[in-house]
Write an enzyme that holds these catalytic residues in place. Sequence first.
Site, PDB file in Angstrom:
ATOM      1  N   LYS A  81       0.793  -1.224   0.000  1.00 32.23           N
ATOM      2  CA  LYS A  81       0.000   0.000   0.000  1.00 32.23           C
ATOM      3  C   LYS A  81       0.831   1.282   0.000  1.00 32.23           C
ATOM      4  O   LYS A  81       0.361   2.336  -0.450  1.00 32.23           O
ATOM      5  CB  LYS A  81      -0.934   0.012   1.209  1.00 32.23           C
ATOM      6  N   ASP A 128      -8.886  -0.686   6.379  1.00 36.60           N
ATOM      7  CA  ASP A 128      -8.958  -1.950   7.095  1.00 36.60           C
ATOM      8  C   ASP A 128      -7.602  -2.311   7.687  1.00 36.60           C
ATOM      9  O   ASP A 128      -7.441  -3.397   8.238  1.00 36.60           O
ATOM     10  CB  ASP A 128      -9.418  -3.068   6.149  1.00 36.60           C
TER      11      ASP A 128
END
Length: 377
Positions: free
Chosen positions: A81, A110
């Site tokens: 990410k 999340d």
Amino acid sequence: MSKTSFPYDGPAARRLPWYARSEPGTWTCEPPPADVRDFHVGLPGYAPTALTELPTLARDFGVGRVFVKDESARLGLPAFKALGASWAIHRVLARRPAGGGPVRLVTATDGNHGRAVARTARLFGQRAQVFVPRGVHPAAVTAIEDEGADVVLVPGPYDEAVRRAADAAAGGPDTVLVQDTAWPGYERIPGWIVEGYSTLFAETDEQLRASGVEAPGLVVVPAGVGSLAQAAVAHYRGRGAGSAPTALMTVEPDTAACVLAGLVRGEPVSVPTGSTTMAGLNCGTVSTLAWPYLRHGLDAAVAVTDAESADAARELAAAGVSSGPCGAASSAGARAALTGDGAAVRRKALGIGPTSTVVLLSTEGADANPHAEEGAR
């Protein structure tokens, strides 16, 4: 045209949720910007992540070669990410007037995306506020807080956390939403996040060529809201006519398969989400920015159970690859699609044979998701 099938893996087994395009895809799109990789190379701690060949999986899957792109150590974090968050935040800050004050970067997560935003904010001297939905392990929340972010716990699902983050970011010019999903009116920053992921695929190309592979026959991508899958489509469908064909398949939890459901319907749909150890994939609504790419550029989609993901994580660990439940989903999905009853039909739909090369994207390390140990029990 598209088709779906639900072949049985055995008389007592569950049905396999499965989608395949009925005709070979010919859709193409613009490739990602060429300067993204140069930006990442200049970041502290940048190095290409490993591409590991696993002959045991190749034998199991009945293909020539299997490689795993191991994102367990990416720019100091245990997941891919950081590529998208860093590029997007770089673009956000580059557009601000010189001499301006610090920005509050807001997001929902999340786990891994929020930590990446928090880490990049700290690196660039900015502030971060991260909205976390229910079900995220306390250790993941602590990891985000340890990056210096202000964490807001949301007693609802991921989609509710996204709404809360969007509301919080509407507070003024010094607050910016950095979200990895898009909706009408909010697509520019999610687009930059997707562009950031292109470095992963550029590295993979180079590493495959060094191993004697010009292009893989199949790339398997875990899909949450679809942003990484969008990046895969942009990379492999942005090459233009004449490039070697690469089939693209997404994998989701069977409790949150919004991409699969949309492909079956031929239009984006929202699905209710349950509890899954694949927390980063526990998304009920596909990104509006990603959807056209997925609709036209994917060849197949499959959904797997937590148990199948846990089995795959153990197999990868035994082969020396650290993978959490989300990362291991790609291996679980490849096994489900390429083996078992009905595999001949699925392999034909993917164009996969005994000499094909398969690339699995392991998007997180085992340490990225505290649920990994729970899912293995």
